[in-house]
Design a protein around this motif. Sequence first.
Motif, PDB file in Angstrom:
ATOM      1  N   ALA A 255     -20.143 -18.577   1.127  1.00 38.25           N
ATOM      2  CA  ALA A 255     -20.191 -18.113   2.894  1.00 38.25           C
ATOM      3  C   ALA A 255     -19.928 -18.854   3.907  1.00 38.25           C
ATOM      4  CB  ALA A 255     -20.850 -16.588   2.078  1.00 38.25           C
TER       5      ALA A 255
ATOM      6  N   ALA B 214     -28.783 -19.279  -4.695  1.00 38.70           N
ATOM      7  CA  ALA B 214     -27.902 -18.266  -4.425  1.00 38.70           C
ATOM      8  C   ALA B 214     -28.438 -17.803  -3.385  1.00 38.70           C
ATOM      9  CB  ALA B 214     -27.551 -17.289  -5.572  1.00 38.70           C
ATOM     10  N   ALA B 215     -30.367 -17.852  -3.492  1.00 39.98           N
ATOM     11  CA  ALA B 215     -31.195 -17.194  -2.506  1.00 39.98           C
ATOM     12  C   ALA B 215     -30.753 -17.928  -0.838  1.00 39.98           C
ATOM     13  CB  ALA B 215     -32.666 -17.211  -2.594  1.00 39.98           C
TER      14      ALA B 215
ATOM     15  N   ARG C 141     -28.418 -17.292   0.588  1.00 40.32           N
ATOM     16  CA  ARG C 141     -27.698 -16.213   1.635  1.00 40.32           C
ATOM     17  C   ARG C 141     -28.647 -16.993   2.552  1.00 40.32           C
ATOM     18  NH1 ARG C 141     -28.198 -14.527  -3.643  1.00 40.32           N
ATOM     19  NH2 ARG C 141     -30.638 -13.714  -3.427  1.00 40.32           N
TER      20      ARG C 141
ATOM     21  N   ALA D 150     -26.322 -18.115   5.089  1.00 36.89           N
ATOM     22  CA  ALA D 150     -25.381 -17.742   5.418  1.00 36.89           C
ATOM     23  C   ALA D 150     -25.981 -16.549   6.411  1.00 36.89           C
ATOM     24  CB  ALA D 150     -24.905 -17.191   4.451  1.00 36.89           C
ATOM     25  N   ALA D 151     -26.896 -16.397   6.374  1.00 36.60           N
ATOM     26  CA  ALA D 151     -27.076 -15.469   7.666  1.00 36.60           C
ATOM     27  C   ALA D 151     -27.523 -15.678   9.121  1.00 36.60           C
ATOM     28  CB  ALA D 151     -28.391 -14.471   6.840  1.00 36.60           C
TER      29      ALA D 151
END
Length: 414
Positions: free
Chosen positions: A50, A253-254, A257, A260-261
């Motif tokens: 992302a 993955a965490a 994320r 990505a944020a």
Amino acid sequence: MNTLHRLDGRLYLEGVALDTLAERFGTPLYIYSRQALEAAYRAYAEAFAATPHLICYAVKASSNLAILNLFARLGAGFDIVSGGELARVLAAGGDPGKVVFSGVGKTADEMRAALDAGILCFNVESASELHRLNRVAGEMGKIAPVSFRVNPDVDPKTHPYISTGLKENKFGVPIADAPALYRLAASLPNLRITGIDCHIGSQLIDLSPLADAADRVLALVDSLAAEGIALHHIDLGGGVGIRYRDETPPDLAAYGRALAARFAGRQERLLLEPGRSLVGNAGLLLTRIEYLKPGEDKHFAIVDAAMNDLMRPALYEAYHEIVAVNERSAQAKRYDIVGPICETGDFIGFARDLAIEEGDLLALLSAGAYGMSMASNYNSRPRAAEVLIDKNEIHLIRERETLGSMMAGERLVD
Ligand code: LLP
């Protein structure tokens, strides 16, 4: 290591039984799984999909040309720390435009080689290095791309020898000094500011120090932007831990994320410098038991791999799982697994319960990172061979060092 499995009591990596490799290539022998290497890279690519990013594999973790070439073909960039690692990346077909050059002690020769190759950036670690780089680039009529490695002073909660981002460590520049250094870089004629970098430590099990470091770096990037110093990339280093024993490493993955944020709406590209988490669990070290030495209080299994082959237990008291390659039905006994080197520190693992006999093979797991790359010739032991398994195919990717090649370059005096 999910590509490692047992079939009828024999241990296999992908489609190849490990005992056949010992027969063919001898021991000690480093063995890697192509599937595991590629899966680890893809896990990164997916976790960070992302966010526009570049994964720069930290070459120091395992620097065999075949491994570098596999990552290059997957699109990886590289994090190097020496002219030798640069030469390896180039020899393996890596794209110099995706290379970041870290390290506190870059020589002028190394800078010249990297400028000639056209690397993505130098992760500069001091004002003195910045001045040297400016001078070397000027002499070559080039402009050097510069990123500062800042030290965000967060506690990575890992082994002290592999924590790098505390203010007492030798790495990076204090985050508070960074604005003045960026201004200095902007004023020097042969430099171009491209980014920022940090690396807080290795084998991190907790995500929070990585997120804290990211927040501190992003705040600095924003304050630099406010004074007109715009960066193109933000490099958050490596450090993601792996499972050696019973650790629960950060979920990629965490992590993806969380970043990505933080990167949503930003212009800078994310760079990462993972080493261990790309190769650690894709490799093992195969060794043969030379002698069993029973004792009153405990037994020793003396194997043909030693601290020169796998230095991590001696240096960091690191734990590597040890499993018998061929299962025996006999009762397990408790052994200290040690090498033949004349040092008490030459151990591979303590108090392991194994059903073994002399001549049996053991697999030392999770040895793909900082195994072969830290091997030495101590006790005049030629370094091990390396093999890459690709399903049923077996590739010798590094020949066993010979006594001749080990002594080549040494001279007698008159
Ligand atoms: N980038 C920089 C600037 C580094 O210094 C390191 C590792 C990495 C990236 C890769 O970190 P990783 O993702 O592998 O954690 N020999 C030790 C590990 C030393 C790590 C030093 N720096 C060991 O065997 O545990």
